[in-house]
Design a protein around this motif. Structure first.
Motif, PDB file in Angstrom:
ATOM      1  N   UNK A 196       4.333   3.463 -13.376  1.00 16.52           N
ATOM      2  CA  UNK A 196       3.523   3.152 -12.196  1.00 16.52           C
ATOM      3  C   UNK A 196       2.712   1.905 -12.500  1.00 16.52           C
ATOM      4  N   UNK A 197       2.727   0.945 -11.564  1.00 20.30           N
ATOM      5  CA  UNK A 197       1.969  -0.301 -11.727  1.00 20.30           C
ATOM      6  C   UNK A 197       1.246  -0.609 -10.423  1.00 20.30           C
ATOM      7  N   UNK A 198      -0.056  -0.962 -10.523  1.00 25.76           N
ATOM      8  CA  UNK A 198      -0.847  -1.214  -9.317  1.00 25.76           C
ATOM      9  C   UNK A 198      -2.087  -2.026  -9.659  1.00 25.76           C
ATOM     10  N   UNK A 199      -2.799  -2.451  -8.601  1.00 25.87           N
ATOM     11  CA  UNK A 199      -4.126  -3.037  -8.776  1.00 25.87           C
ATOM     12  C   UNK A 199      -5.186  -1.939  -8.792  1.00 25.87           C
ATOM     13  N   UNK A 200      -5.040  -0.969  -7.881  1.00 31.20           N
ATOM     14  CA  UNK A 200      -5.949   0.173  -7.845  1.00 31.20           C
ATOM     15  C   UNK A 200      -5.138   1.447  -7.685  1.00 31.20           C
TER      16      UNK A 200
ATOM     17  N   UNK B   4       0.836  -1.194   0.000  1.00 30.14           N
ATOM     18  CA  UNK B   4       0.000   0.000   0.000  1.00 30.14           C
ATOM     19  C   UNK B   4       0.872   1.245   0.000  1.00 30.14           C
ATOM     20  N   UNK B   5       0.529   2.173  -0.890  1.00 26.77           N
ATOM     21  CA  UNK B   5       1.259   3.439  -0.978  1.00 26.77           C
ATOM     22  C   UNK B   5       0.280   4.576  -0.765  1.00 26.77           C
ATOM     23  N   UNK B   6       0.606   5.470   0.166  1.00 24.98           N
ATOM     24  CA  UNK B   6      -0.248   6.629   0.443  1.00 24.98           C
ATOM     25  C   UNK B   6       0.626   7.860   0.594  1.00 24.98           C
ATOM     26  N   UNK B   7       0.279   8.926  -0.117  1.00 24.18           N
ATOM     27  CA  UNK B   7       1.035  10.169   0.008  1.00 24.18           C
ATOM     28  C   UNK B   7       0.084  11.347   0.118  1.00 24.18           C
ATOM     29  N   UNK B   8       0.467  12.305   0.960  1.00 23.98           N
ATOM     30  CA  UNK B   8      -0.253  13.563   1.116  1.00 23.98           C
ATOM     31  C   UNK B   8       0.762  14.692   1.065  1.00 23.98           C
ATOM     32  N   UNK B   9       0.449  15.740   0.312  1.00 18.49           N
ATOM     33  CA  UNK B   9       1.377  16.849   0.198  1.00 18.49           C
ATOM     34  C   UNK B   9       2.057  16.839  -1.142  1.00 18.49           C
ATOM     35  N   UNK B  10       3.383  16.961  -1.123  1.00 16.58           N
ATOM     36  CA  UNK B  10       4.180  16.986  -2.348  1.00 16.58           C
ATOM     37  C   UNK B  10       5.187  15.853  -2.292  1.00 16.58           C
ATOM     38  N   UNK B  11       5.120  14.957  -3.256  1.00 17.06           N
ATOM     39  CA  UNK B  11       5.976  13.765  -3.253  1.00 17.06           C
ATOM     40  C   UNK B  11       6.649  13.605  -4.605  1.00 17.06           C
ATOM     41  N   UNK B  12       7.941  13.287  -4.584  1.00 21.26           N
ATOM     42  CA  UNK B  12       8.690  12.989  -5.794  1.00 21.26           C
ATOM     43  C   UNK B  12       9.364  11.636  -5.632  1.00 21.26           C
ATOM     44  N   UNK B  13       9.156  10.753  -6.597  1.00 26.79           N
ATOM     45  CA  UNK B  13       9.796   9.439  -6.582  1.00 26.79           C
ATOM     46  C   UNK B  13      10.741   9.374  -7.776  1.00 26.79           C
ATOM     47  N   UNK B  14      12.023   9.303  -7.489  1.00 23.56           N
ATOM     48  CA  UNK B  14      13.022   9.246  -8.554  1.00 23.56           C
ATOM     49  C   UNK B  14      13.255   7.802  -8.989  1.00 23.56           C
ATOM     50  N   UNK B  15      12.192   7.223  -9.525  1.00 23.05           N
ATOM     51  CA  UNK B  15      12.204   5.837  -9.969  1.00 23.05           C
ATOM     52  C   UNK B  15      10.792   5.417 -10.284  1.00 23.05           C
ATOM     53  N   UNK B  16      10.511   4.132 -10.222  1.00 24.55           N
ATOM     54  CA  UNK B  16       9.178   3.607 -10.504  1.00 24.55           C
ATOM     55  C   UNK B  16       8.412   3.400  -9.203  1.00 24.55           C
ATOM     56  N   UNK B  17       7.089   3.224  -9.340  1.00 19.23           N
ATOM     57  CA  UNK B  17       6.221   2.937  -8.194  1.00 19.23           C
ATOM     58  C   UNK B  17       5.395   1.713  -8.526  1.00 19.23           C
ATOM     59  N   UNK B  18       5.577   0.648  -7.734  1.00 18.64           N
ATOM     60  CA  UNK B  18       4.873  -0.618  -7.937  1.00 18.64           C
ATOM     61  C   UNK B  18       4.201  -0.992  -6.627  1.00 18.64           C
ATOM     62  N   UNK B  19       2.857  -0.936  -6.579  1.00 19.88           N
ATOM     63  CA  UNK B  19       2.125  -1.216  -5.341  1.00 19.88           C
ATOM     64  C   UNK B  19       0.755  -1.785  -5.684  1.00 19.88           C
ATOM     65  N   UNK B  20       0.205  -2.578  -4.759  1.00 18.07           N
ATOM     66  CA  UNK B  20      -1.138  -3.108  -4.982  1.00 18.07           C
ATOM     67  C   UNK B  20      -2.169  -1.991  -4.952  1.00 18.07           C
ATOM     68  N   UNK B  21      -2.098  -1.143  -3.932  1.00 22.65           N
ATOM     69  CA  UNK B  21      -3.037  -0.036  -3.775  1.00 22.65           C
ATOM     70  C   UNK B  21      -2.263   1.268  -3.681  1.00 22.65           C
ATOM     71  N   UNK B  22      -2.622   2.229  -4.522  1.00 20.48           N
ATOM     72  CA  UNK B  22      -1.972   3.534  -4.532  1.00 20.48           C
ATOM     73  C   UNK B  22      -3.026   4.604  -4.279  1.00 20.48           C
ATOM     74  N   UNK B  23      -2.767   5.450  -3.287  1.00 20.49           N
ATOM     75  CA  UNK B  23      -3.680   6.523  -2.906  1.00 20.49           C
ATOM     76  C   UNK B  23      -2.863   7.804  -2.793  1.00 20.49           C
ATOM     77  N   UNK B  24      -3.129   8.768  -3.662  1.00 15.20           N
ATOM     78  CA  UNK B  24      -2.364  10.007  -3.708  1.00 15.20           C
ATOM     79  C   UNK B  24      -3.298  11.189  -3.499  1.00 15.20           C
ATOM     80  N   UNK B  25      -2.953  12.033  -2.533  1.00 15.96           N
ATOM     81  CA  UNK B  25      -3.665  13.288  -2.300  1.00 15.96           C
ATOM     82  C   UNK B  25      -2.647  14.414  -2.355  1.00 15.96           C
TER      83      UNK B  25
END
Length: 206
Positions: free
Chosen positions: A66-70, A36-57
């Motif tokens: 980016x790869x995910x189920x949701x 599970x990936x959750x971010x609030x505010x300002x986020x920078x990922x210097x690479x890929x993001x692979x998670x089952x559930x991704x929630x970004x605010x």
């Protein structure tokens, strides 16, 4: 497996995690793989993001795929590669250099949003309400832009697309489509413009 938790203004390393919870202004130096990936505010990922559930605010920039189920976004995101998920829900804006691949794609655009192409079972693009009076004054464009869109069931509003392919296609208000190819049915709102319509299997279809 450890969790990645970061608050405030910070930098952290990428890697494999159980959960990732980021808030504030966070830079991740590398790719993230987690449940599970959750971010609030300002986020920078210097690479890929692979998670089952991704929630970004808020605001999130991913400098690879980016790869995910949701995938749930409430805010704005920039993705340098592809976005692949089973279910995508976006309320806000995005700039995706690659393609969107998903079973179900639901988009409510708040600002100008761009993607190279979309593929899936169904897609719905609707225009959200403009909350900033200055956007109205300067006539800031609130629209969805893509080169190619191919899904079974399609609904579009305020969209500019070069080529649209689908079974059942409904073109809502304020769209500009260069080429539309359908298998079963199509509708076009009177305020939209479609340059060419072809039924699949007829001469001129792909």
């Amino acid at each position: 497996m450890p969790s990645l938790i970061s608050n405030g203004v910070s930098k952290c390393g990428g890697g494999n995690y159980d959960d990732a919870k980021l808030s504030g202004v966070v830079t991740v130096q590398g790719s993230v793989n987690c449940n599970k990936f959750h971010s609030e505010g300002v986020c920078t990922i210097n690479g890929s993001l692979d998670a089952k559930d991704i929630d970004i605010s808020g605001v999130c920039k991913i400098n690879d795929y980016v790869k995910s189920d949701s995938f749930n976004l409430y805010g704005t995101t920039t993705i340098k590669g592809d976005l692949q998920s089973e279910i995508i829900d976006i309320n806000g804006s995005f700039n995706i250099n690659g393609s969107i691949n998903a079973d179900k794609i639901n988009i409510v655009i708040s600002y100008k949003s761009d993607v190279k192409s979309c593929f899936g079972e169904s897609i719905s693009v609707k225009r959200g309400k403009t909350s900033n009076i200055f956007d109205v004054i300067i006539n800031k464009k609130n629209e969805f832009n893509a080169q190619t869109l191919e899904c079974d069931n399609i609904y579009l509003e305020h969209s500019n697309v070069q080529s649209v392919y689908g079974n059942k296609i409904k073109i809502g208000p304020k769209c500009n489509i260069k080429y539309l190819e359908y298998s079963e049915s199509y509708e076009i709102d009177h305020s939209s413009m479609v340059s060419k319509v072809v039924k699949r299997g007829e001469q001129g279809a792909k």
